[in-house]
Scaffold this motif. Structure first.
Motif, PDB file in Angstrom:
ATOM      1  N   LYS A 133       0.770  -1.133   0.046  1.00  0.00           N
ATOM      2  CA  LYS A 133      -0.067  -0.042  -0.112  1.00  0.00           C
ATOM      3  C   LYS A 133       0.890   1.337  -0.106  1.00  0.00           C
ATOM      4  N   ILE A 134       0.325   2.449  -0.687  1.00  0.00           N
ATOM      5  CA  ILE A 134       0.889   3.671  -0.251  1.00  0.00           C
ATOM      6  C   ILE A 134      -0.015   4.447   0.385  1.00  0.00           C
ATOM      7  N   ASN A 135       0.438   4.944   1.326  1.00  0.00           N
ATOM      8  CA  ASN A 135      -0.193   5.982   2.370  1.00  0.00           C
ATOM      9  C   ASN A 135      -0.076   7.638   1.453  1.00  0.00           C
ATOM     10  N   PHE A 136      -1.021   8.253   1.791  1.00  0.00           N
ATOM     11  CA  PHE A 136      -0.969   9.841   1.424  1.00  0.00           C
ATOM     12  C   PHE A 136      -1.243  10.690   2.454  1.00  0.00           C
ATOM     13  N   LEU A 137      -0.692  11.868   2.509  1.00  0.00           N
ATOM     14  CA  LEU A 137      -0.945  12.995   3.304  1.00  0.00           C
ATOM     15  C   LEU A 137      -2.560  13.546   3.141  1.00  0.00           C
ATOM     16  N   ILE A 138      -3.200  14.025   4.183  1.00  0.00           N
ATOM     17  CA  ILE A 138      -4.599  14.431   4.235  1.00  0.00           C
ATOM     18  C   ILE A 138      -4.714  15.359   2.792  1.00  0.00           C
ATOM     19  N   GLN A 144      -4.087  14.943  -0.148  1.00  0.00           N
ATOM     20  CA  GLN A 144      -3.315  15.020  -1.014  1.00  0.00           C
ATOM     21  C   GLN A 144      -3.182  13.596  -2.053  1.00  0.00           C
ATOM     22  N   ALA A 145      -2.562  13.678  -3.062  1.00  0.00           N
ATOM     23  CA  ALA A 145      -2.408  12.439  -4.059  1.00  0.00           C
ATOM     24  C   ALA A 145      -1.206  12.355  -4.408  1.00  0.00           C
ATOM     25  N   VAL A 146      -0.111  12.932  -3.752  1.00  0.00           N
ATOM     26  CA  VAL A 146       1.477  12.709  -4.052  1.00  0.00           C
ATOM     27  C   VAL A 146       2.075  11.683  -3.386  1.00  0.00           C
ATOM     28  N   VAL A 147       2.674  10.857  -4.288  1.00  0.00           N
ATOM     29  CA  VAL A 147       3.233   9.602  -3.717  1.00  0.00           C
ATOM     30  C   VAL A 147       4.798  10.054  -3.433  1.00  0.00           C
ATOM     31  N   ARG A 148       4.866  10.078  -1.872  1.00  0.00           N
ATOM     32  CA  ARG A 148       6.050  10.212  -1.293  1.00  0.00           C
ATOM     33  C   ARG A 148       7.240   9.119  -1.631  1.00  0.00           C
ATOM     34  N   GLY A 149       8.618   9.633  -1.793  1.00  0.00           N
ATOM     35  CA  GLY A 149       9.664   8.572  -1.771  1.00  0.00           C
ATOM     36  C   GLY A 149       9.776   7.326  -1.147  1.00  0.00           C
ATOM     37  N   ALA A 178     -16.228  15.220  20.612  1.00  0.00           N
ATOM     38  CA  ALA A 178     -14.978  15.851  20.038  1.00  0.00           C
ATOM     39  C   ALA A 178     -13.733  15.123  20.739  1.00  0.00           C
ATOM     40  N   ALA A 179     -13.763  14.576  21.864  1.00  0.00           N
ATOM     41  CA  ALA A 179     -12.469  14.144  22.756  1.00  0.00           C
ATOM     42  C   ALA A 179     -12.117  12.795  21.879  1.00  0.00           C
ATOM     43  N   VAL A 180     -13.261  12.277  21.484  1.00  0.00           N
ATOM     44  CA  VAL A 180     -12.784  10.742  20.706  1.00  0.00           C
ATOM     45  C   VAL A 180     -12.413  11.167  19.439  1.00  0.00           C
ATOM     46  N   TYR A 181     -13.365  12.022  18.782  1.00  0.00           N
ATOM     47  CA  TYR A 181     -12.839  12.249  17.274  1.00  0.00           C
ATOM     48  C   TYR A 181     -11.338  12.728  17.055  1.00  0.00           C
ATOM     49  N   SER A 182     -10.797  13.352  18.132  1.00  0.00           N
ATOM     50  CA  SER A 182      -9.373  13.998  17.812  1.00  0.00           C
ATOM     51  C   SER A 182      -8.387  12.632  17.929  1.00  0.00           C
ATOM     52  N   GLN A 183      -8.928  11.912  18.628  1.00  0.00           N
ATOM     53  CA  GLN A 183      -8.151  10.266  18.612  1.00  0.00           C
ATOM     54  C   GLN A 183      -8.340   9.585  17.447  1.00  0.00           C
ATOM     55  N   ILE A 184      -9.545   9.613  16.882  1.00  0.00           N
ATOM     56  CA  ILE A 184      -9.731   8.847  15.502  1.00  0.00           C
ATOM     57  C   ILE A 184      -8.992   9.634  14.425  1.00  0.00           C
ATOM     58  N   ALA A 185      -8.959  11.019  14.640  1.00  0.00           N
ATOM     59  CA  ALA A 185      -8.070  11.703  13.397  1.00  0.00           C
ATOM     60  C   ALA A 185      -6.730  11.441  13.552  1.00  0.00           C
ATOM     61  N   LYS A 186      -6.243  11.140  14.680  1.00  0.00           N
ATOM     62  CA  LYS A 186      -4.804  10.888  14.732  1.00  0.00           C
ATOM     63  C   LYS A 186      -4.473   9.258  14.369  1.00  0.00           C
ATOM     64  N   GLU A 187      -5.339   8.383  14.937  1.00  0.00           N
ATOM     65  CA  GLU A 187      -4.776   7.044  14.966  1.00  0.00           C
ATOM     66  C   GLU A 187      -5.738   6.534  13.916  1.00  0.00           C
ATOM     67  N   ILE A 188      -6.880   6.751  13.288  1.00  0.00           N
ATOM     68  CA  ILE A 188      -7.661   5.933  12.437  1.00  0.00           C
ATOM     69  C   ILE A 188      -7.404   6.370  11.015  1.00  0.00           C
ATOM     70  N   LEU A 189      -7.998   7.633  10.933  1.00  0.00           N
ATOM     71  CA  LEU A 189      -8.023   8.338   9.585  1.00  0.00           C
ATOM     72  C   LEU A 189      -6.868   8.234   8.778  1.00  0.00           C
ATOM     73  N   PRO A 190      -5.521   8.451   9.346  1.00  0.00           N
ATOM     74  CA  PRO A 190      -4.426   8.511   8.504  1.00  0.00           C
ATOM     75  C   PRO A 190      -4.131   7.234   7.706  1.00  0.00           C
ATOM     76  N   GLU A 191      -4.566   6.032   8.225  1.00  0.00           N
ATOM     77  CA  GLU A 191      -4.258   4.645   7.848  1.00  0.00           C
ATOM     78  C   GLU A 191      -5.438   4.487   6.496  1.00  0.00           C
TER      79      GLU A 191
END
Length: 570
Positions: free
Chosen positions: A184-189, A191-196, A311-324
Motif C-alpha cells: 500500500k501507499i499512504n498519502f497525506l490528508i 493529497q495524492a502525491v506519492v512520497r519517495g 470531540a474528545a474521541v474524534y481527535s483520537q480517531i483523526a490521529k490514529e484511524i483516519l491516516p491509515e
C-alpha cells in the motif's frame, strides 16, 4: 395275624389305586392334548433387532386340567441339530399348593406367554414348538405331546449392510492456485502525491520480490495488478471520491516501472469498511458508541456529523484511524500451476523424504488418487510423520483402516485425530462408525449423538443402528431421502413395500447381489412370481450363497412348491 395281613393288603391296594388314578389323570391329559388351542403372534416368527419375540396364548378346554396337576410349559425354537428355549411357565390345578398360574378343571382357562430370545442364523428354517410336562401329586413328570404352533424365522433384517458412513476430511488442493502479494501507499490528508519513502517500505520490497520470483518460475503466471484508491471518510463525499481517483492514478504511475502486468484501477471513495475494521481492532474509549453510529446510519455525511459530536474521541480517531485510510492498495495476482498427479504420487509414496516436500493438501489429495487403499495408507502414514500435529491426516488414515477392517489401527488414528482436533464432530462420527463395525451399537450411538451437525452421514449412521435395534420407523426417518439398499430395506421392514420399491429402483446397486434378493422379497410380498424368479436368478449368479438362503427363507414360503421358484433355487 389275618387282620394284620388284611391291613397290609388294603394299604397296597390303596397305593396301587392312587398310582392308577394319578397315571390315569396324566394319561387323560396326554390323550386330550389335541383339544388345546393356541394363538400365536406373529403367526410366522420374525427377527427384530437381534431377537425373536413371540406372544403365545394357550387355551385349555373344560374338564381337561387335572385339579392335582402341575404342567411346565417351555416354548422353544427348534431346528435341525439345535434349539433355543424361552422362559418356562408353570401352571397348576386348583388343589395344588404352589405359585403357578391356576387353571380351572370345570371351566378350563388360558394363559398368555410373552418372551424373546437372541436370534441365531440356524433359526432361518425352524419351528416354534411348545414342550410340556405334566406331574400329578408330585409324581415324576410325564411329557405331553409336543405342539408345533408356528414356523420361523423370517430374518430379512439380517440383510442390512453394515455400511456406516465415515466422514473424510476434504482436501483443499487446487491444481491451479491463485497467489498474490499486497502493498500500500499512504498519502497525506487531502493529497495524492506519492512520497519517495512509500516506495521503499518493506511491503513494497516484498511485492517487487514476488513479481521477480514469479517471472523466473515457469509454473507461475502473473495475471494482473489491482490498484484501489481510497479516501478517509471526512469532508464532502464528492471531494473524497475525486481524491480517491487521484490517489489510484498516482499509485499506478509510481509502480509502473516495476510492475509490467496489466493494471486494473478502481477508486473506492470513502473507506467506511476500513474505518469499521480499524475501530473494532482499536482500544479507543467508547468505540462501541462509534460502531453503533455506523450501524444506525448508512449516510456518510450523517455518520461523520454524529461522530464529530464526540470531540474528545474524534481527535483520537483523526490521529490514529483516519491516516491509515488515506491510501492506495496494490494487489499483484498470479496463478501457480500445481504438481502433476504422477509427481504427487511419487513424492507421497517415497520411502525417504526429499527436499520437495508435499503440502498437507497435496498429501490429502494424493490419497484420493492412490491405486488402492494400501497405497493411500502409505501416503497418509508418510504425511503423518511430516505433519504430526494435523488431525485431518490422522482422520483420513483412520477411515482407510476402517475400510480395511484394521480396527486397532483405526482406533489409534482416530484417537490421535480426536485429541489434535479438540473433539471435531466428524471424528466423533468416525469413532461411532468404528464402534458399529465392531458390534458395539451403544457406543456407536453415543458418538453419533455427539456428532450431530457434522453432516448427513451422522443421521444415516443412526439409521443403521435403528434398523439393528428393530426401530424401523425411526430408521426410515434417519435415512431420509437417501436412495440406498439400507434405506430400501428399512422401508420394507417398516411395511412400506411401495416406498421400498421406489428406493431400491433409484439406488445405484447394480452390482449388489443383496439388492436383487431384496427385489425378489418385494416380489414375494406383492405376489409377483416373475419378479421373484428374475431377481433371484441375478442374486444367485452374483452371490451363490443366496441359493441356500432362498430355499429356507420364509419370505418365499408360499412359493416353495412353485415350479419356477424350485427350478431357480435348486
Amino acid at each position: 395275624m389275618k387282620k394284620k395281613k388284611l391291613h397290609v393288603f388294603q394299604l397296597v391296594l390303596s397305593s396301587a389305586l392312587l398310582i392308577l388314578v394319578s397315571c390315569g389323570g396324566a394319561n387323560k391329559m396326554i390323550n386330550d392334548a389335541g383339544t388345546i388351542a393356541y394363538e400365536v403372534s406373529p403367526t410366522v416368527l420374525e427377527m427384530k433387532g437381534d431377537s425373536v419375540e413371540v406372544s403365545v396364548t394357550v387355551k385349555y378346554p373344560p374338564k381337561f386340567f387335572n385339579k392335582n396337576a402341575v404342567v411346565v410349559v417351555v416354548p422353544a425354537i427348534v431346528w435341525q441339530g439345535g434349539s433355543s428355549a424361552y422362559n418356562k411357565v408353570t401352571l397348576q390345578g386348583e388343589k395344588v399348593q404352589g405359585n403357578g398360574e391356576v387353571i380351572s378343571y370345570e371351566t378350563g382357562g388360558s394363559y398368555t406367554f410373552k418372551g424373546k430370545i437372541p436370534y441365531k442364523d440356524a433359526m432361518l428354517k425352524s419351528e416354534l414348538i411348545l414342550k410340556s410336562t405334566v406331574s400329578i401329586k408330585g409324581k415324576d413328570a410325564i411329557p405331553l405331546p409336543d405342539a408345533k404352533i408356528a414356523d420361523g424365522v423370517i430374518a430379512t433384517a439380517t440383510l442390512l449392510q453394515n455400511e456406516a458412513l465415515a466422514i473424510e476430511s476434504m482436501n483443499q488442493f487446487q491444481r491451479r492456485q491463485v497467489i498474490s502479494a499486497e502493498s500500500k501507499i499512504n498519502f497525506l490528508i487531502n493529497q495524492a502525491v506519492v512520497r519517495g519513502n512509500e516506495l521503499t517500505k518493506e511491503d513494497m520490497k516484498n511485492m517487487k520480490k514476488f513479481i521477480a520470483d514469479a517471472e523466473k518460475d515457469p509454473n507461475i503466471e502473473l495475471k494482473n495488478t489491482q490498484v484501489i484508491g481510497y479516501a478517509s471518510p471526512e469532508g464532502p463525499e464528492a471531494h473524497n471520491q475525486s481524491l480517491a481517483e487521484s490517489r489510484q492514478t498516482a499509485a499506478q504511475k509510481a509502480i509502473a516501472r516495476d510492475v509490467k502486468v496489466e493494471m486494473l484501477g478502481t477508486a473506492a471513495g470513502e473507506d467506511w469498511d476500513g474505518f469499521r475494521q480499524l475501530m473494532q481492532a482499536s482500544d479507543i474509549e467508547n468505540k462501541e458508541i462509534i460502531l453503533s453510529v455506523l450501524s444506525k446510519y448508512s449516510d456518510g455525511a450523517t455518520r461523520e456529523a454524529e461522530i464529530k459530536k464526540m470531540a474528545a474521541v474524534y481527535s483520537q480517531i483523526a490521529k490514529e484511524i483516519l491516516p491509515e485510510l488515506r491510501r492506495s492498495r496494490i494487489v499483484v495476482n498470479a496463478e501457480k500451476q500445481g504438481k502433476s498427479d504422477s509427481l504427487i504420487i511419487a513424492l507421497a509414496t517415497a520411502n525417504e523424504l526429499t527436499g520437495d516436500t508435499l503440502s498437507i493438501e497435496e498429501y490429502l489429495f494424493a490419497a484420493t488418487i492412490a491405486k488402492d487403499q494400501d497405497e493411500a495408507a502409505v501416503m497418509l502414514t508418510n504425511a503423518s510423520k511430516i505433519y504430526p500435529d494435523n488431525w485431518r491426516i490422522f482422520n483420513n488414515l483412520g477411515c482407510i483402516y476402517v475400510d480395511q477392517n484394521k480396527f486397532a489401527d483405526a482406533q489409534q488414528a482416530f484417537a490421535n485425530a480426536d485429541n489434535l482436533s479438540d473433539g471435531d464432530k466428524s471424528v466423533k462420527n468416525n469413532l461411532g462408525v468404528l464402534a458399529v463395525k465392531q458390534g458395539d451399537l451403544a457406543t456407536g450411538l453415543e458418538y453419533f449423538e455427539i456428532a450431530q451437525g457434522a453432516g448427513s452421514e451422522v443421521r444415516y449412521n443412526m439409521g443403521i443402528i435403528k434398523v439393528k435395534e428393530g426401530d424401523y420407523s425411526s430408521a426410515v426417518s434417519m435415512f431420509g431421502s437417501n436412495a440406498t439398499f439400507n434405506a430400501a430395506l428399512a422401508k420394507l421392514l417398516n411395511g412400506d413395500v411401495d416406498g421400498a420399491t421406489q428406493t431400491i429402483t433409484k439406488a445405484d446397486e447394480d452390482e449388489n447381489a443383496a439388492a436383487y434378493y431384496l427385489r425378489a422379497i418385494i416380489g414375494a410380498r406383492t405376489k409377483n412370481v416373475d419378479m421373484i424368479v428374475s431377481n433371484l436368478k441375478v442374486a444367485i449368479q452374483k452371490d451363490p450363497s443366496f441359493r441356500e438362503r432362498a430355499q429356507k427363507d420364509l419370505e418365499f414360503r408360499t412359493y416353495f412348491e412353485n415350479q419356477d421358484f424350485r427350478a431357480t433355487v435348486r
